[in-house]
Scaffold this motif. Structure first.
Motif, PDB file in Angstrom:
ATOM      1  N   GLU A  99       0.827  -1.206   0.000  1.00 26.55           N
ATOM      2  CA  GLU A  99       0.000   0.000   0.000  1.00 26.55           C
ATOM      3  C   GLU A  99       0.864   1.260   0.000  1.00 26.55           C
ATOM      4  O   GLU A  99       0.522   2.264  -0.613  1.00 26.55           O
ATOM      5  N   VAL A 100       1.962   1.187   0.713  1.00 31.39           N
ATOM      6  CA  VAL A 100       2.816   2.368   0.857  1.00 31.39           C
ATOM      7  C   VAL A 100       3.312   2.859  -0.509  1.00 31.39           C
ATOM      8  O   VAL A 100       3.528   4.050  -0.714  1.00 31.39           O
ATOM      9  N   LEU A 101       3.454   1.945  -1.452  1.00 36.40           N
ATOM     10  CA  LEU A 101       3.937   2.330  -2.777  1.00 36.40           C
ATOM     11  C   LEU A 101       2.802   2.558  -3.775  1.00 36.40           C
ATOM     12  O   LEU A 101       2.956   3.313  -4.733  1.00 36.40           O
ATOM     13  N   ALA A 102       1.690   1.880  -3.575  1.00 32.43           N
ATOM     14  CA  ALA A 102       0.649   1.884  -4.605  1.00 32.43           C
ATOM     15  C   ALA A 102      -0.654   2.534  -4.143  1.00 32.43           C
ATOM     16  O   ALA A 102      -1.680   2.381  -4.780  1.00 32.43           O
ATOM     17  N   SER A 103      -0.620   3.284  -3.050  1.00 25.43           N
ATOM     18  CA  SER A 103      -1.871   3.819  -2.506  1.00 25.43           C
ATOM     19  C   SER A 103      -2.406   4.997  -3.320  1.00 25.43           C
ATOM     20  O   SER A 103      -3.575   5.319  -3.259  1.00 25.43           O
ATOM     21  N   GLY A 104      -1.558   5.650  -4.076  1.00 25.00           N
ATOM     22  CA  GLY A 104      -2.013   6.778  -4.879  1.00 25.00           C
ATOM     23  C   GLY A 104      -1.191   6.877  -6.142  1.00 25.00           C
ATOM     24  O   GLY A 104      -0.284   6.071  -6.367  1.00 25.00           O
ATOM     25  N   PRO A 105      -1.499   7.851  -6.992  1.00 21.11           N
ATOM     26  CA  PRO A 105      -0.707   7.996  -8.214  1.00 21.11           C
ATOM     27  C   PRO A 105       0.711   8.434  -7.871  1.00 21.11           C
ATOM     28  O   PRO A 105       0.923   9.177  -6.907  1.00 21.11           O
ATOM     29  N   PRO A 106       1.690   7.956  -8.616  1.00 19.94           N
ATOM     30  CA  PRO A 106       3.063   8.397  -8.381  1.00 19.94           C
ATOM     31  C   PRO A 106       3.219   9.881  -8.706  1.00 19.94           C
ATOM     32  O   PRO A 106       2.411  10.459  -9.430  1.00 19.94           O
ATOM     33  N   ALA A 107       4.255  10.476  -8.157  1.00 27.65           N
ATOM     34  CA  ALA A 107       4.516  11.894  -8.417  1.00 27.65           C
ATOM     35  C   ALA A 107       4.892  12.125  -9.865  1.00 27.65           C
ATOM     36  O   ALA A 107       4.586  13.164 -10.439  1.00 27.65           O
TER      37      ALA A 107
END
Ligand SMILES: [Cu+2]
Length: 199
Positions: free
Chosen positions: A119-127
């Motif tokens: 989740e820490v890597l894939a919880s939102g869109p990347p910068a």
């Protein structure tokens, strides 16, 4: 005991981002923009003399098999990254994911997490997601390369090893799910990752 790397869920999340934006980004793109705070110009200028670029500078990163060349360990807020690809065969990408402030595990450890803990890597869109085919120029898939939010970032290339560049781009543009292309483990497994501090 060495834990196997299973990036399936993370790849799915990124592929969804790729697919959504490639489908002529209506609201997805504006959502990403809305998350970006305003750039504060000038506050960091001249304060970083050792290895970090000056504020609002452009840092050109060379992507090779399988590493990022020229990427500092730290840059000031407002720095813009650009990419080139010196590989003769592999398409590469620079995905920058801002990590939560309370996350202190090293980037390789995060990349090796089992899917249910990613989740820490894939919880939102990347910068940002900057892609370049071998010998080709930059395609800005997510963001414009500017780093407007201070913090710690995981940088990684998720392209499958040996994937056909044309096939990958076509699949990413047309698919709602992960690009269905043949290939080995993602490039980060071979060392194509970095940690970046935006100060
Ligand atoms: Cu790569």
């Amino acid at each position: 005991v060495h834990r196997p790397i299973r990036p399936t869920r993370l790849l799915l999340g990124l592929a969804l981002v790729l697919g959504g934006l490639a489908a002529c980004g209506d609201d997805d793109a504006t959502d990403a923009d809305a998350d970006a705070p305003e750039v504060t110009d000038g506050t960091d200028d001249g304060t970083d003399d050792e290895g970090a670029a000056a504020g609002d500078d452009v840092v050109e990163v060379e992507m090779a098999d399988y590493e990022y060349i020229g990427l500092p360990g730290a840059v000031p807020t407002g720095t813009t990254l650009t990419v080139t690809n010196s590989s003769e065969a592999e398409i590469h990408e620079l995905v920058a994911i801002r990590l939560p402030d309370d996350e202190d595990r090293p980037v390789p450890e995060l990349l090796e997490l089992p899917p249910e803990e990613q989740e820490v890597l894939a919880s939102g869109p990347p910068a940002m997601v900057l892609v370049a085919p071998p010998g080709g120029s930059q395609i800005s898939v997510v963001g414009d390369g500017s780093l407007t939010d201070a913090g710690r970032y995981a940088i990684a290339c998720f392209i499958p090893t040996g994937a056909d560049p044309d096939e990958f781009m076509a699949a990413a543009a047309e698919s709602d799910g992960p690009p269905d292309v043949a290939g080995g483990p993602p490039h980060f497994v071979q060392g194509m990752w970095a940690e970046l501090i935006v100060e």
